[in-house]
Design a protein around this motif. Structure first.
Motif, PDB file in Angstrom:
ATOM      1  N   THR A   4       0.854  -1.200   0.000  1.00 35.97           N
ATOM      2  CA  THR A   4       0.000   0.000   0.000  1.00 35.97           C
ATOM      3  C   THR A   4       0.884   1.243   0.000  1.00 35.97           C
ATOM      4  O   THR A   4       1.865   1.321   0.755  1.00 35.97           O
ATOM      5  N   PHE A   5       0.515   2.187  -0.837  1.00 34.05           N
ATOM      6  CA  PHE A   5       1.324   3.396  -1.012  1.00 34.05           C
ATOM      7  C   PHE A   5       0.682   4.551  -0.239  1.00 34.05           C
ATOM      8  O   PHE A   5      -0.396   5.006  -0.582  1.00 34.05           O
ATOM      9  N   VAL A   9       3.242   9.806  -3.193  1.00 33.14           N
ATOM     10  CA  VAL A   9       2.457   9.240  -4.280  1.00 33.14           C
ATOM     11  C   VAL A   9       1.886  10.408  -5.070  1.00 33.14           C
ATOM     12  O   VAL A   9       1.141  11.211  -4.521  1.00 33.14           O
ATOM     13  N   HIS A  17       5.573   3.452   2.355  1.00 36.95           N
ATOM     14  CA  HIS A  17       4.884   2.330   1.715  1.00 36.95           C
ATOM     15  C   HIS A  17       4.849   1.160   2.690  1.00 36.95           C
ATOM     16  O   HIS A  17       5.811   0.935   3.416  1.00 36.95           O
ATOM     17  N   ALA A 490       5.864   0.300  -9.824  1.00 39.56           N
ATOM     18  CA  ALA A 490       4.984   1.345  -9.293  1.00 39.56           C
ATOM     19  C   ALA A 490       5.821   2.620  -9.219  1.00 39.56           C
ATOM     20  O   ALA A 490       6.839   2.657  -8.536  1.00 39.56           O
ATOM     21  N   VAL A 514       2.900   1.459 -13.516  1.00 39.41           N
ATOM     22  CA  VAL A 514       1.687   2.170 -13.111  1.00 39.41           C
ATOM     23  C   VAL A 514       2.061   3.289 -12.144  1.00 39.41           C
ATOM     24  O   VAL A 514       3.102   3.237 -11.501  1.00 39.41           O
ATOM     25  N   PRO A 516       0.504   4.651  -8.864  1.00 40.86           N
ATOM     26  CA  PRO A 516      -0.595   4.439  -7.908  1.00 40.86           C
ATOM     27  C   PRO A 516      -1.166   5.753  -7.388  1.00 40.86           C
ATOM     28  O   PRO A 516      -0.527   6.805  -7.486  1.00 40.86           O
ATOM     29  N   HIS A 517      -2.376   5.671  -6.841  1.00 46.60           N
ATOM     30  CA  HIS A 517      -2.964   6.801  -6.113  1.00 46.60           C
ATOM     31  C   HIS A 517      -2.680   6.598  -4.637  1.00 46.60           C
ATOM     32  O   HIS A 517      -2.403   5.486  -4.198  1.00 46.60           O
ATOM     33  N   GLU A 520      -3.711   3.457  -2.363  1.00 51.76           N
ATOM     34  CA  GLU A 520      -3.980   2.306  -3.232  1.00 51.76           C
ATOM     35  C   GLU A 520      -3.125   1.105  -2.830  1.00 51.76           C
ATOM     36  O   GLU A 520      -1.986   1.265  -2.401  1.00 51.76           O
ATOM     37  N   THR A 521      -3.710  -0.097  -2.968  1.00 51.15           N
ATOM     38  CA  THR A 521      -2.987  -1.328  -2.627  1.00 51.15           C
ATOM     39  C   THR A 521      -2.802  -2.183  -3.868  1.00 51.15           C
ATOM     40  O   THR A 521      -3.743  -2.375  -4.640  1.00 51.15           O
ATOM     41  N   LEU A 522      -1.592  -2.693  -4.067  1.00 44.94           N
ATOM     42  CA  LEU A 522      -1.348  -3.656  -5.134  1.00 44.94           C
ATOM     43  C   LEU A 522      -1.143  -5.022  -4.490  1.00 44.94           C
ATOM     44  O   LEU A 522      -0.498  -5.142  -3.450  1.00 44.94           O
TER      45      LEU A 522
END
Ligand SMILES: [Zn+2]
Length: 524
Positions: A4-5, A9, A17, A490, A514, A516-517, A520-522
């Motif tokens: 998660t960011f 970001v 992060h 990311a 990508v 991220p916002h 946001e979680t990847l």
């Protein structure tokens, strides 16, 4: 594994992060948001999770936008260790208390203004028992002396008048407490940071002790790897080794690369131009009998300047005028540089260490400690060099040197760092270079320093090659040279347009990137 960011970001500051598996929760960086107080104040005060859930933390490097909220986290109950290089841990030993001091002074100043404005709206007699006292007398009590505020008196009035006071984000005591959680480790030495998670640090070439962080975690019998670039430096810079190009196993698979993008859409001046341009600026000023003022960040830029000046003096290319480092923080950080030769590059070893020399200490280099010595230096008329903070001329001793030197056309103000919008440094840079470009015709521009106006007659010279961040080509070079098989990238740590442009460039180069916002979680 989930990543998660939370910070840096689609903006540069506030790096943070979080990596979560069933077993471990590892935080990467705990940085402060920097910029205008209005927008950053609240963002800094609230941590996006309860720090008691964390297993451990890994810190990429000591810059405040990566480390600045650590004291907040430890005060809120973080019970793990903070892994970083030893140089980073030592630098934090000065930077975090310094940051706390700034927080305390800021809060004190805001509270002072609150009390003053409340007093201004009162009539004598309205202030209870001390009503007999003249309001002016009370206002005077709020100050210890010309430059210092009396926090105790100010806080007393905040309570007594039921005013809304401001608490510092954290105190020097909180910072000192936080330092006990630090665990300095060498580069390239894997350490266990969770039940099923290890971490290895590699050279990032950005600042003394800065690291690229490689995290391996065992998730249900499968290996997951996350690489965090931290901030990537430039190639061929003095002192530090270049960003790492060899990782433990070549062709290693990285499931996610968290990649910075500060200069995602920009190119820098070449590093090789730095030394000749500095030589030219120094010689031209000394030929006229002038002094060179260099507003500089305490951490990194100051030491690089000392290194290059030392080289120029040793080779006899520049007359050996005294060099004064007039910033207590820069002096302390220079000590940290001197204590970590294990992270220098080969050139530094060959040029200095093998000759029995310390790159940051030479006969002409002097470190100004006391305010009195600094005041005496302002009046010094013989040619010399002053390196002083703050880097953007917003506060600190540089302001007083400017007051004494800015009106004299023999002197030079050397701009070696980034000057943000709305700073005095930016105004000096823009007005000075424009005046220079016009052939110095007409009246010199006027700048305001500490509420007084001064004609900007000193020459203003800008040298660009000093950046601590790689440009887009250097960041791409780092990714390509790493030999890592990167599945996904990311893009973080850049203004939104820089991050988006860099992600586009990465996708064109065959990567999957990508932006991220925040929040946001990847899932890997
Ligand atoms: Zn940095």
């Amino acid at each position: 594994m989930h990543v998660t960011f939370y910070g840096a970001v689609r903006e540069v500051t506030g790096s943070m992060h979080l990596l979560c598996t069933d077993n471990d929760r590892i935080l990467l960086d705990c940085g402060m948001f920097q910029g205008r107080r209005k927008t950053t104040g609240e963002k800094n005060r609230v941590l996006p999770f309860d720090p008691r859930i964390l297993t451990n933390m890994v810190l990429s490097h000591a810059h405040i936008d990566h480390s600045g909220r650590i004291p907040l986290m430890t005060r809120a109950g973080f019970a793990g260790r903070i892994y970083c290089t030893r140089a980073t841990a030592d630098a934090c030993g000065y930077l975090l208390p310094d940051s706390a001091h700034i927080q305390e002074s800021d809060a004190e100043y805001l509270n002072y203004k609150t009390v003053r404005s409340a007093l201004s709206q009162m009539r004598p007699g309205e202030i209870g028992k001390s009503g007999k006292r003249d309001l002016q007398e009370i206002k005077a009590l709020l100050k210890k002396n010309k430059h210092g505020l009396n926090a105790e008196v100010i806080n007393g009035y905040i309570k007594r008048f039921h005013l809304e006071g401001v608490e510092p984000l954290y105190t020097i005591e909180d910072a000192e407490q936080a330092l006990k959680s630090f665990e300095g480790i060498p580069y390239r030495d894997p350490v266990t940071v969770g039940e099923k998670t290890t971490c290895t640090l590699y050279e990032a070439g950005h600042i003394l002790g800065s690291a690229v962080v490689m995290i391996h975690s065992n998730v249900n019998g499968q290996r997951r790897t996350v690489c965090f670039s931290g901030d990537i430096g430039r190639y061929g810079k003095p002192i530090l080794r270049d960003p790492a190009s060899h990782f433990e196993a070549d062709g290693q698979v990285v499931d996610l690369m968290i990649m910075e993008s500060t200069y995602g859409n920009r190119d820098h001046e070449p590093v090789v131009d730095l030394r000749p341009r500095l030589k030219k600026a120094l010689n031209e000023t000394f030929d006229q009998g002038g002094t060179v003022l260099i507003p500089s960040f305490a951490y990194g830029r100051t030491q690089e300047l000392l290194y290059v000046i030392h080289e120029l003096y040793d080779s006899g290319e520049v007359p050996r005028m005294p060099v004064y480092v007039d910033s207590p923080l820069a002096t302390n950080i220079t000590k940290v540089f001197g204590e970590h030769p294990e992270v220098y590059d080969r050139e530094t070893h060959e040029t200095f260490l093998q000759q029995g020399k310390n790159p940051f200490s030479f006969r002409q280099a002097q470190f100004v400690e006391s305010v009195e010595a600094s005041m005496a230096l302002m009046r010094e008329e013989k040619p010399h060099i002053v390196i002083s903070a703050s880097g953007m001329c917003e506060a600190g001793r540089i302001l007083h040197h400017l007051r004494y030197k800015i009106h004299n056309p023999k002197n030079t103000i050397l701009i070696v760092g980034y000057m943000a919008n709305h700073t005095l440094g930016r105004r000096i840079m823009e007005m000075g270079t424009a005046y220079e470009a016009s052939g110095r015709s007409g009246e010199p521009p006027i700048v305001k320093i500490l509420n007084k106006e001064y004609p900007l007659k000193a020459r203003v010279v800008k040298i660009g090659g000093f950046s601590a961040h790689g440009d887009r080509h250097e960041m791409l070079r780092f990714l390509k040279a790493s030999g890592l098989k990167i599945k996904r990238i990311a893009v973080v740590h850049g203004e939104e347009d820089q991050s988006l442009a860099f992600a586009q460039q990465l996708n064109q180069a065959g990567y999957t990137a990508v932006v991220p916002h925040v929040g946001e979680t990847l899932t890997l």
